[in-house]
Design a protein around this motif. Structure first.
Motif, mmCIF file in Angstrom:
data_model
loop_
_atom_site.group_PDB
_atom_site.id
_atom_site.type_symbol
_atom_site.label_atom_id
_atom_site.label_comp_id
_atom_site.label_asym_id
_atom_site.label_seq_id
_atom_site.Cartn_x
_atom_site.Cartn_y
_atom_site.Cartn_z
ATOM 1 N N LYS A 119 0.876 -1.236 -0.292
ATOM 2 C CA LYS A 119 -0.069 -0.194 -0.121
ATOM 3 C C LYS A 119 1.004 1.539 -0.189
ATOM 4 O O LYS A 119 0.760 2.271 -0.595
ATOM 5 C CB LYS A 119 -1.172 -0.265 0.932
ATOM 6 N N ASN A 313 12.667 -1.282 -7.053
ATOM 7 C CA ASN A 313 12.955 -0.395 -7.006
ATOM 8 C C ASN A 313 12.104 0.904 -7.453
ATOM 9 O O ASN A 313 11.740 1.737 -7.109
ATOM 10 C CB ASN A 313 14.553 -0.145 -7.535
ATOM 11 N N GLU A 365 13.502 -4.440 6.088
ATOM 12 C CA GLU A 365 11.893 -3.826 6.484
ATOM 13 C C GLU A 365 11.901 -3.607 7.750
ATOM 14 O O GLU A 365 12.261 -4.670 8.600
ATOM 15 C CB GLU A 365 10.183 -4.694 6.571
HETATM 16 N N1 ATP Z 1 13.149 -1.629 -2.629
HETATM 17 C C1 ATP Z 1 12.488 -1.974 -2.730
HETATM 18 N N2 ATP Z 1 12.164 -3.129 -3.705
HETATM 19 C C2 ATP Z 1 11.517 -4.312 -3.541
HETATM 20 N N3 ATP Z 1 10.694 -4.519 -2.818
HETATM 21 C C3 ATP Z 1 10.875 -2.962 -1.498
HETATM 22 C C4 ATP Z 1 11.627 -1.855 -1.939
HETATM 23 N N4 ATP Z 1 11.476 -1.216 -1.046
HETATM 24 C C5 ATP Z 1 10.066 -1.886 0.103
HETATM 25 N N5 ATP Z 1 9.173 -2.985 -0.925
HETATM 26 C C6 ATP Z 1 9.098 -4.372 -0.270
HETATM 27 O O1 ATP Z 1 7.148 -3.591 -0.443
HETATM 28 C C7 ATP Z 1 7.246 -4.301 0.924
HETATM 29 C C8 ATP Z 1 6.032 -3.442 1.723
HETATM 30 O O2 ATP Z 1 5.489 -2.892 1.490
HETATM 31 P P1 ATP Z 1 4.408 -1.523 1.744
HETATM 32 O O3 ATP Z 1 5.200 -0.444 3.057
HETATM 33 O O4 ATP Z 1 4.130 -0.710 1.284
HETATM 34 O O5 ATP Z 1 2.849 -2.301 2.279
HETATM 35 P P2 ATP Z 1 2.000 -2.254 3.188
HETATM 36 O O6 ATP Z 1 1.283 -1.992 2.519
HETATM 37 O O7 ATP Z 1 2.013 0.081 3.390
HETATM 38 O O8 ATP Z 1 2.070 -2.159 5.139
HETATM 39 P P3 ATP Z 1 1.363 -1.884 6.196
HETATM 40 O O9 ATP Z 1 0.056 -1.931 6.170
HETATM 41 O O10 ATP Z 1 2.561 -2.290 7.529
HETATM 42 O O11 ATP Z 1 1.888 -0.456 6.058
HETATM 43 C C9 ATP Z 1 8.192 -4.982 1.849
HETATM 44 O O12 ATP Z 1 7.433 -6.778 1.435
HETATM 45 C C10 ATP Z 1 9.399 -5.007 0.659
HETATM 46 O O13 ATP Z 1 9.879 -6.179 0.805
#
Ligand code: ATP
Ligand code: MG
Length: 391
Positions: A119, A313, A365
Motif C-alpha cells: 500500500k 526499486n 523491512e
Molecule cells: N526497494 C524495494 N524493492 C523491492 N521491494 C521493496 C522495496 N522497498 C520495499 N519493498 C517491499 O515492499 C513491501 C512493503 O510494502 P509496504 O510498505 O507498501 O506495505 P504496506 O502495505 O504499506 O504495509 P503496512 O500495512 O504495514 O503499512 C515489503 O515486502 C518490501 O520488501
C-alpha cells in the motif's frame, strides 16, 4: 482564477464575514463547499441559515465559473464532464488495466490489504506518477502526502523517480508531506489543505493510512460510534476535496481478520462501512509469495477483476519486470561466484541457482506491523446506523 475564488467575491460577504470565516480556516469559496453549511455554522458561530445562504452562493459562483457541475444536468452532460476527469497512470500495464487507465481525479480510491502488501509502495509510486507529463500519463501536478504512520521515505521517491528517468530533486520538491501525529491532527491537516492545494497545483492527495490513528486511539466497543463518526468526517472531507478541487485521493487501509467469514479470504478492511460507502473505488492488495495480487472490489463501472503485480526499486511494477530483474541478478551472482571460488576448494561452492536469489537488494523491512488486535467484532452494527448526510 484565484482572484475569483476569494471569499469577498461572493455577493453579500463583506469584510466581517470574511474575517470570521478565515479565522475558522475557511480561506476561499472552494473551502465553503468542502466544509458545508452545518460545519461552517459550527466553527464560525454564525447561524445555520446564514451559513446555508453563503454556501449556496458559493455553489452558484462555482457553477457559473464552470468549476463544479450544476445541480440538475443531463446524463450527456455528466458523460461529457466525466471525459474531462483526469487519470494518473500507475506506471504499470497490469494496474492500469485494473484501473481502466489509471487513478481518477474527483474520486476517492481506497487501497486495503495486510501489512507489507504494498500500500505504501503504491502511494509512493503514485506521488511520482502524478508529476509526469500528460502525454506520459501524469497530470503535471504535485502530491499532498498525509503520513500517519511515519512510513514516508524520500529515498524511495528518489529511486522511483530515477527508474522513471525523472529529476529526483524536482520530484521531491513536488511532494508536500504532512506528518499527522493523532487523528484530530490528521483531520485538521485536511481541513486546512484548501490553500495548499491551490497554491501548489496539488493533483493527488494521499492518506497513508486513513484509518490507523483512529483505530489506535478509539479502542473498544464503547468508543466505536465516536470513532466511526470522526472517521466518517475525515473520509467525506477527503472525497469532497477530491471532487471540488478536481484531484485524485488515495486512502490506504489495513485489514483485520474476520471470524465470521468461513469461505474465501477471512480479511476485511478496517473502518467498516464508513470508508466503504465513501470511497468510489476499492482495491484489495494481497500477498502471493513475492508477487502481489490487486483486485478491484467495488467500483461503479469497473468489472470485478484481479491482476498480478510486483514490488521493486521502481515502486509497483509489472510482474514481467520483476522476472527480468531476477534473471539478470541471478546471472550476475553466478558469474561473480565462479570468479570468486577457486576450483580447488569444492566445499565453498554454494548452490547459487536457487530461485530465492530474487531481489537481493531487498532492504530489511524496519517496519513493524503494529497490528493491534481488534477489540470489536468486524461486523459493526453501530456503524451501519451512521447516516451519510452529505452524500
Ligand atoms: N526497494 C524495494 N524493492 C523491492 N521491494 C521493496 C522495496 N522497498 C520495499 N519493498 C517491499 O515492499 C513491501 C512493503 O510494502 P509496504 O510498505 O507498501 O506495505 P504496506 O502495505 O504499506 O504495509 P503496512 O500495512 O504495514 O503499512 C515489503 O515486502 C518490501 O520488501
Ligand atoms: Mg504502509
Amino acid at each position: 482564477m484565484v482572484e475569483d475564488l476569494r471569499l469577498d467575491s461572493l455577493e453579500g460577504v463583506g469584510p466581517v464575514t470574511t474575517r470570521k470565516l478565515s479565522d475558522a480556516g475557511i480561506h476561499n469559496v472552494m473551502d465553503l463547499i468542502v466544509r458545508g453549511p452545518v460545519e461552517i455554522a459550527e466553527i464560525t458561530g454564525m447561524d445555520k441559515d446564514t451559513a446555508e445562504k453563503i454556501v449556496n452562493k458559493a455553489r452558484q459562483h462555482l457553477v457559473e465559473g464552470g468549476l463544479i457541475a450544476k445541480d440538475f444536468i443531463s446524463a450527456s452532460e455528466i458523460y461529457k464532464h466525466r471525459q474531462s476527469i483526469g487519470k494518473i497512470t500507475t506506471g504499470t500495464n497490469c494496474l492500469d488495466t485494473l484501473f481502466d487507465g489509471g487513478v481518477e481525479t474527483q474520486a476517492l480510491t481506497e487501497v486495503y490489504g495486510e501489512f507489507g502488501c504494498g500500500k505504501t509502495q503504491f502511494a509512493h509510486t503514485m506521488s511520482v506518477m502524478v508529476q509526469k507529463s500528460k502525454e506520459e500519463g501524469g497530470l503535471e501536478g504535485s502530491t499532498l502526502y498525509i503520513d500517519t504512520e511515519n512510513t514516508f521515505r524520500p529515498e524511495r521517491i528518489v529511486s522511483i523517480a530515477q527508474a522513471n528517468e525523472m529529476n529526483p530533486e524536482k520530484v521531491l520538491d513536488n511532494i508536500i508531506v504532512a506528518r499527522a501525529y493523532n487523528s484530530a491532527h490528521q483531520t485538521l491537516i485536511l481541513e486546512e489543505a484548501g490553500s495548499i492545494i491551490e497554491e501548489n497545483n496539488i493533483k493527488l492527495i494521499i492518506a497513508d493510512s486513513a484509518v490507523g490513528l483512529f483505530r489506535s486511539e478509539y479502542l473498544g466497543r464503547g468508543t466505536l460510534s465516536v470513532r466511526q463518526q470522526k472517521l466518517n468526517h475525515f473520509v467525506h472531507l477527503l472525497s469532497r476535496i477530491a471532487e471540488t478541487y478536481n484531484c485524485a485521493a488515495i486512502a490506504t487501509n489495513q485489514v483485520m481478520a474476520s471470524p465470521d467469514v468461513f469461505f474465501g479470504d477471512p480479511t476485511r478492511p478496517v473502518g467498516g462501512n464508513v470508508v466503504a460507502h465513501t470511497s468510489t473505488y476499492r482495491i484489495y492488495f494481497k500477498k502471493s509469495g513475492k508477487k502481489r495480487i490487486a483486485r478491484m472490489v467495488d467500483s461503479p463501472h469497473h468489472p470485478e477483476e484481479e491482476v498480478i503485480f510486483a514490488l521493486g526499486n521502481a515502486g509497483v511494477i509489472d510482474p514481467e519486470e520483476a522476472e527480468k530483474k531476477t534473471k539478470k541478478t541471478t546471472k550476475k551472482v553466478t558469474s561473480k561466484k565462479i570468479k570468486e571460488t577457486p576450483v580447488e576448494t569444492p566445499e565453498v561452492e554454494t548452490p547459487v541457482e536457487t530461485p530465492e536469489v530474487e531481489t537481493p537488494v531487498e532492504t530489511p523491512e524496519v517496519e513493524t506491523p503494529v497490528e493491534t488486535p481488534e477489540v470489536e467484532t468486524p461486523v459493526n452494527t453501530e456503524s451501519d446506523n451512521l447516516e451519510f448526510t452529505d452524500k
